[in-house]
Design a protein around this motif. Structure first.
Motif, PDB file in Angstrom:
ATOM      1  N   LEU A   1      -1.712  -5.635  -3.289  1.00  0.00           N
ATOM      2  CA  LEU A   1      -2.275  -5.216  -4.497  1.00  0.00           C
ATOM      3  C   LEU A   1      -2.155  -5.436  -5.908  1.00  0.00           C
ATOM      4  O   LEU A   1      -3.100  -5.415  -6.637  1.00  0.00           O
ATOM      5  CB  LEU A   1      -1.271  -3.815  -4.919  1.00  0.00           C
ATOM      6  CG  LEU A   1      -1.217  -3.050  -3.731  1.00  0.00           C
ATOM      7  CD1 LEU A   1      -1.521  -1.862  -3.704  1.00  0.00           C
ATOM      8  CD2 LEU A   1      -3.201  -2.368  -3.360  1.00  0.00           C
TER       9      LEU A   1
ATOM     10  N   ARG B   1       0.716  -1.327  -0.161  1.00  0.00           N
ATOM     11  CA  ARG B   1      -0.368  -0.110  -0.518  1.00  0.00           C
ATOM     12  C   ARG B   1       1.163   1.538  -0.011  1.00  0.00           C
ATOM     13  O   ARG B   1       1.655   1.043  -0.045  1.00  0.00           O
ATOM     14  CB  ARG B   1      -0.778   0.146   1.220  1.00  0.00           C
ATOM     15  CG  ARG B   1      -2.052  -0.995   0.783  1.00  0.00           C
ATOM     16  CD  ARG B   1      -2.527  -1.157   2.492  1.00  0.00           C
ATOM     17  NE  ARG B   1      -1.370  -1.455   3.008  1.00  0.00           N
ATOM     18  CZ  ARG B   1      -1.815  -2.944   4.414  1.00  0.00           C
ATOM     19  NH1 ARG B   1      -3.609  -2.517   5.028  1.00  0.00           N
ATOM     20  NH2 ARG B   1      -1.033  -2.962   4.912  1.00  0.00           N
ATOM     21  N   LEU B   2       0.485   2.447  -0.195  1.00  0.00           N
ATOM     22  CA  LEU B   2       0.492   3.844   0.094  1.00  0.00           C
ATOM     23  C   LEU B   2       1.823   4.093   0.782  1.00  0.00           C
ATOM     24  O   LEU B   2       1.632   3.709   1.504  1.00  0.00           O
ATOM     25  CB  LEU B   2      -0.338   4.494  -0.056  1.00  0.00           C
ATOM     26  CG  LEU B   2       0.243   6.417  -1.039  1.00  0.00           C
ATOM     27  CD1 LEU B   2       1.002   6.723  -2.475  1.00  0.00           C
ATOM     28  CD2 LEU B   2      -0.544   7.118  -0.726  1.00  0.00           C
ATOM     29  N   ASP B   3       3.180   3.874   0.691  1.00  0.00           N
ATOM     30  CA  ASP B   3       4.078   4.631   1.523  1.00  0.00           C
ATOM     31  C   ASP B   3       4.298   3.133   2.632  1.00  0.00           C
ATOM     32  O   ASP B   3       4.896   3.684   3.828  1.00  0.00           O
ATOM     33  CB  ASP B   3       3.631   5.575   2.323  1.00  0.00           C
ATOM     34  CG  ASP B   3       4.086   6.721   1.919  1.00  0.00           C
ATOM     35  OD1 ASP B   3       5.063   7.391   0.357  1.00  0.00           O
ATOM     36  OD2 ASP B   3       2.774   7.839   1.661  1.00  0.00           O
ATOM     37  N   GLU B   4       4.137   2.692   2.831  1.00  0.00           N
ATOM     38  CA  GLU B   4       3.715   1.213   3.306  1.00  0.00           C
ATOM     39  C   GLU B   4       5.249   0.561   4.056  1.00  0.00           C
ATOM     40  O   GLU B   4       5.764   0.634   5.106  1.00  0.00           O
ATOM     41  CB  GLU B   4       2.993  -0.189   3.371  1.00  0.00           C
ATOM     42  CG  GLU B   4       2.949  -1.719   3.773  1.00  0.00           C
ATOM     43  CD  GLU B   4       2.452  -1.272   4.642  1.00  0.00           C
ATOM     44  OE1 GLU B   4       1.689  -0.132   5.010  1.00  0.00           O
ATOM     45  OE2 GLU B   4       1.910  -2.269   5.996  1.00  0.00           O
TER      46      GLU B   4
ATOM     47  N   THR C   1      11.021  -4.639  -5.433  1.00  0.00           N
ATOM     48  CA  THR C   1      10.104  -3.646  -6.438  1.00  0.00           C
ATOM     49  C   THR C   1      10.488  -3.808  -7.754  1.00  0.00           C
ATOM     50  O   THR C   1       9.535  -4.604  -8.153  1.00  0.00           O
ATOM     51  CB  THR C   1       9.985  -2.279  -6.011  1.00  0.00           C
ATOM     52  OG1 THR C   1       9.642  -2.167  -5.007  1.00  0.00           O
ATOM     53  CG2 THR C   1       8.575  -1.550  -6.991  1.00  0.00           C
TER      54      THR C   1
ATOM     55  N   LEU D   1      -0.915   0.256 -10.742  1.00  0.00           N
ATOM     56  CA  LEU D   1      -0.748   0.582  -8.999  1.00  0.00           C
ATOM     57  C   LEU D   1      -1.055   1.932  -8.510  1.00  0.00           C
ATOM     58  O   LEU D   1      -1.216   2.211  -7.237  1.00  0.00           O
ATOM     59  CB  LEU D   1       0.960   0.560  -8.673  1.00  0.00           C
ATOM     60  CG  LEU D   1       1.089  -0.616  -8.182  1.00  0.00           C
ATOM     61  CD1 LEU D   1       2.813  -1.146  -8.275  1.00  0.00           C
ATOM     62  CD2 LEU D   1       1.095  -1.668  -7.313  1.00  0.00           C
ATOM     63  N   LYS D   2       0.004   3.232  -9.224  1.00  0.00           N
ATOM     64  CA  LYS D   2      -0.728   4.526  -8.609  1.00  0.00           C
ATOM     65  C   LYS D   2      -2.155   4.458  -8.378  1.00  0.00           C
ATOM     66  O   LYS D   2      -2.630   5.712  -7.496  1.00  0.00           O
ATOM     67  CB  LYS D   2       0.146   5.727  -9.292  1.00  0.00           C
ATOM     68  CG  LYS D   2      -0.107   7.399  -8.642  1.00  0.00           C
ATOM     69  CD  LYS D   2       0.630   7.724  -9.773  1.00  0.00           C
ATOM     70  CE  LYS D   2       0.258   9.379  -9.560  1.00  0.00           C
ATOM     71  NZ  LYS D   2       1.007   9.425 -10.245  1.00  0.00           N
TER      72      LYS D   2
ATOM     73  N   ARG E   1      -3.090   2.885  -5.606  1.00  0.00           N
ATOM     74  CA  ARG E   1      -2.789   2.716  -3.875  1.00  0.00           C
ATOM     75  C   ARG E   1      -3.903   5.001  -3.113  1.00  0.00           C
ATOM     76  O   ARG E   1      -4.615   4.915  -1.910  1.00  0.00           O
ATOM     77  CB  ARG E   1      -1.540   3.096  -4.226  1.00  0.00           C
ATOM     78  CG  ARG E   1      -0.412   2.473  -4.590  1.00  0.00           C
ATOM     79  CD  ARG E   1       0.702   2.617  -3.670  1.00  0.00           C
ATOM     80  NE  ARG E   1       1.711   1.272  -3.545  1.00  0.00           N
ATOM     81  CZ  ARG E   1       2.320   0.669  -4.526  1.00  0.00           C
ATOM     82  NH1 ARG E   1       3.237   1.451  -5.672  1.00  0.00           N
ATOM     83  NH2 ARG E   1       2.755  -0.078  -4.661  1.00  0.00           N
TER      84      ARG E   1
ATOM     85  N   ASP F   1      -7.718   3.308  -2.386  1.00  0.00           N
ATOM     86  CA  ASP F   1      -7.509   2.796  -1.259  1.00  0.00           C
ATOM     87  C   ASP F   1      -6.967   3.765   0.244  1.00  0.00           C
ATOM     88  O   ASP F   1      -8.096   3.681   0.812  1.00  0.00           O
ATOM     89  CB  ASP F   1      -6.521   1.869  -1.045  1.00  0.00           C
ATOM     90  CG  ASP F   1      -6.813   1.072   0.020  1.00  0.00           C
ATOM     91  OD1 ASP F   1      -7.577  -0.173   0.395  1.00  0.00           O
ATOM     92  OD2 ASP F   1      -6.162   0.833   1.111  1.00  0.00           O
ATOM     93  N   LYS F   2      -5.894   4.468  -0.507  1.00  0.00           N
ATOM     94  CA  LYS F   2      -6.126   5.596   0.900  1.00  0.00           C
ATOM     95  C   LYS F   2      -7.033   6.797   0.863  1.00  0.00           C
ATOM     96  O   LYS F   2      -7.451   6.161   2.450  1.00  0.00           O
ATOM     97  CB  LYS F   2      -5.049   6.822   0.823  1.00  0.00           C
ATOM     98  CG  LYS F   2      -4.247   7.753   1.701  1.00  0.00           C
ATOM     99  CD  LYS F   2      -3.051   7.360   2.739  1.00  0.00           C
ATOM    100  CE  LYS F   2      -2.342   8.189   2.919  1.00  0.00           C
ATOM    101  NZ  LYS F   2      -3.429   9.104   4.062  1.00  0.00           N
TER     102      LYS F   2
END
Ligand code: XMP
Length: 525
Positions: free
Chosen positions: A408, A257-260, A282, A421-422, A425, A428-429
Motif C-alpha cells: 500500500l 492489505r486489510l487482515d492480510e 509494522t 493506511l486505514k 485498506r 480497497d476491501k
C-alpha cells in the motif's frame, strides 16, 4: 525434450509455451549453448527468430554440433535463414520488410519423399500466417525443396530432401498464425516422435523427488512467503517434499492489505500445514517510511528493510534448527521464480550473450551461504495456478491478483501514516468485495483502490466537508507490460462509490482511473 535455441526474438518463449500446451516438454536455452554441454539429448531442435541478420559479422550462429546430432531441426524466421546460411549462405536483405498477415500456400510432394510433407500434415492448402522479417532467402539451400510460399516469399517453407531439416519464414508460435500450434505439434510429435506426456501430476512427482534428492534426508530450507500465488505454491510443494524441515517466513511490513497477515497465517498453517513464522515488523517499516513521499525512496526503504528483517529471522531460525536433534543446518533458500523471469535472465541479448544472474542470493542472506532452490522455474503463471489447484491450495488464493512488494506504500500517494493506511485498506476491501460479488474478479487482471494526496470539497449530511479522494484502478492484461482499463458499467461504479463514501471516514469522492498502460503504469506510483 524439444530444445528451443533462442536467438533473441521477442517471441522465442512462446515456442516453448505452445509445445507445453501440447503436453510436449520443451526447454529453451540461449543460442550460444554448446551441444556437448547439454544435460539431456533433445529429440528435436527449434531455432528461433532473432533481431540479427545472419550475414552480420556479429550474428549469432548455431553450434555446428547441432547438425551432427542427427535429430530433426526446425528453423523459424531467422532460424530458417540460419539453415540457409549453414547450407549455402543464400540470404540477402529483402527489398521490403514484411510484417503482419500473409497467405501461405502449401506445396505437397506426396509419394516423393518420406518426411517432407509431415510438417503441414492435416493442415489446409491455404493458411493465414504472421510474418515479421526483413531478410529473405536469395536461393534455395542446397539439398532443400520448397514446401510453402507466400506472394512475397517463394521459399516461405523449405525442407531438406535427405535430412529431417525444415525452415519456415512465418511465426507459428504467435496466435496470429491460427494453425501455428498444429505446425509445431507436427514437428514435435510426427517428425521428432516427442512424447506428449508432460502433465502437472508428473511434474509434481518429479519435482518432489528432485527436491528430496537435493536437500537430502536432514537438510533444511527457508523461504519468504507473501500471500501471493507463486510463493504459496512453492512453499506448499516444498512442504510436500520435506515437511517441517521447510521454514516459511512472512514479514508483515505494515503496508499489507486489510487482515492480510492474519489471513495468510490461517491459510498456510491451518489449511496447508506449512511451518510458518510471522514477523510483525509494522512499527519498524512505518518508522522508516515516516515523512517519505518519493515513490522510489519508499520502494528502496521497503526492499532494504525487508532484507534486514528476513535475514535476522533466518539466522534465528537457523540457530534453533541447529539445536534440533536429528536435523541438519539450513542450507537452502526457496524462491518462487517463474519461467518468464528465468528466460529474462538467460535469454540471448546481444553478440556477447550476457547471462545475467538476477538473484543476488549472497546479498539476500549475507553470511549464510545458502543455495537456491526454485521449484517453479520451469513454469508459466497459468501452470503455477494449475499446480496450486493440484496441491489443494484454495481457489481464491490460486486466482489472486498480483500485489506489489511495496504494498500500500505505493497505493497511498505521498506520505504514509496509520490514518492513511486505514482509509486505503477500507476502500480497497469494499472495491474488491464488490468485484467478487459481481463475478468480475477473474476477468480483471489487477484491481485496487489508491488514496490520492489531495482534498476535495463535498456535502455530506447538510455539511460542507473537505476530505480525501479515492481513485479506483482495474485493468485487463495478459503480460502486465501493456494493459487496458476495465469497462465497468455505471451501476457498478455507482454502487462502489456510494459504499466507499458512506462507509470510509475521511473520503468524500471516488474517481475511476481511465488510463491505459502505456502511457500510465498499473500502479499509481
Ligand atoms: P506497473 O505499475 O509497473 O506494474 O505497470 C506492473 C506490475 O508490477 C507490479 N509492481 C511491482 N511489484 N514491486 C513489486 O513486487 C514493485 O515495486 C512493483 N511495482 C509494480 C504491479 O503491481 C503490476 O502487477
Amino acid at each position: 525434450t524439444i530444445l528451443v535455441l533462442d536467438f533473441g526474438s521477442q517471441y522465442s518463449h512462446l515456442i516453448t509455451r505452445r509445445l507445453r500446451e501440447l503436453n510436449v516438454y520443451s526447454e529453451m536455452l540461449p543460442c550460444t549453448q554448446k551441444i556437448a554441454d547439454l544435460h539431456f539429448k533433445p529429440k528435436g531442435i527449434i531455432l528461433s527468430g532473432s533481431p540479427y541478420s545472419v550475414y552480420d559479422a556479429d550474428a549469432p550462429h548455431v553450434d555446428p554440433a547441432a547438425l551432427e546430432l542427427g535429430v530433426p531441426i526446425l528453423g523459424i524466421c531467422y532460424g530458417l535463414q540460419e539453415m540457409a546460411w549453414q547450407f549455402g549462405k543464400g540470404v540477402t536483405q529483402g527489398d521490403k520488410k514484411e510484417y503482419g498477415h500473409a497467405n501461405l500456400k502449401i506445396e505437397r510432394h506426396t509419394g516423393k519423399e518420406d518426411h517432407i510433407d509431415r510438417l503441414f500434415e492435416g493442415i489446409e492448402d491455404d493458411i493465414e500466417v504472421w510474418m515479421s522479417h526483413g531478410d529473405k532467402l536469395s536461393a534455395l539451400p542446397e539439398g532443400f525443396r520448397p514446401i510453402a510460399s507466400t506472394p512475397n516469399a517463394p521459399w516461405a517453407g523449405v525442407a531438406s530432401i535427405t535430412k529431417p531439416y525444415f525452415g519456415i519464414q512465418f511465426h507459428p508460435e504467435v496466435t496470429h498464425t491460427p494453425r501455428g500450434t498444429q505446425v509445431l505439434g507436427n514437428f514435435a510429435v510426427k517428425i521428432c516422435n516427442a512424447r506428449q506426456d508432460w502433465t502437472m501430476e508428473k511434474f509434481v512427482d518429479q519435482e518432489i523427488e528432485r527436491i528430496r534428492a537435493i536437500v537430502g534426508p536432514k537438510g533444511q530450507v527457508i523461504g519468504a512467503v507473501s500471500g501471493g500465488v507463486d510463493s504459496t505454491v512453492a512453499a506448499k510443494l516444498m512442504h510436500e517434499a520435506i515437511g517441517d524441515r521447510f521454514h516459511a517466513v512472512l514479514v508483515d511490513n505494515g503496508v499489507l492489505r486489510l487482515d492480510e497477515a492474519k489471513t495468510v497465517k490461517k491459510t498456510l498453517t491451518e489449511h496447508l500445514g506449512i511451518n510458518l513464522t510471522v514477523v510483525d515488523a509494522t512499527s519498524i517499516f512505518l518508522g522508516k517510511l515516516k515523512g517519505v513521499s518519493d515513490p522510489e525512496t519508499k520502494r528502496k526503504i521497503i526492499g532494504n528493510t525487508f532484507i534486514e528483517i528476513f535475514q535476522e529471522k533466518a539466522k534465528e531460525i537457523a540457530q534453533e534448527a541447529a539445536e534440533t536433534p536429528r536435523a541438519g543446518d539450513i542450507e537452502f533458500l526457496l524462491q518462487g521464480t517463474l519461467y518468464p523471469d528465468v528466460i529474462e535472465s538467460i535469454s540471448f541479448k546481444g553478440p556477447s550473450a550476457t547471462i545475467k544472474t538476477h538473484h543476488n542470493v549472497g546479498g539476500l542472506l549475507e553470511g549464510m551461504h545458502l543455495k537456491l532452490i526454485e521449484p517453479l522455474r520451469e513454469l508459466f503463471k497459468d501452470e503455477v495456478r494449475a499446480l496450486g489447484t493440484n496441491l489443494g491450495i484454495p481457489e481464491e488464493l490460486v486466482w489472486r491478483h498480483p500485489f506489489p512488494g511495496p504494498g500500500l506504500a505505493i497505493r497511498i500517494l505521498g506520505e504514509i501514516n496509520e490514518e492513511q493506511l486505514k482509509i486505503a485498506r477500507a476502500a480497497d476491501k469494499i472495491f474488491i468485495d464488490e468485484i467478487v460479488a459481481a463475478g468480475l474478479y477473474r476477468k480483471i487482471s489487477q484491481a485496487f483502490a489508491a488514496l490520492l494526496p489531495v482534498k476535495a470539497v463535498g456535502v455530506m449530511g447538510d455539511k460542507r466537508v473537505h476530505a480525501q479522494v479515492i481513485a479506483l484502478r482495474a485493468v485487463e492484461t495478459t503480460d502486465f507490460m501493456t494493459a487496458d482499463w476495465f469497462p465497468f458499467d455505471g451501476e457498478f461504479l455507482k454502487r462502489v462509490s456510494r459504499r466507499i463514501v458512506n462507509e470510509v471516514d475521511g473520503v468524500c469522492r471516488v474517481v475511476y482511473d481511465v488510463t491505459s498502460k502505456p502511457p500510465g503504469t498499473i500502479e499509481m506510483e
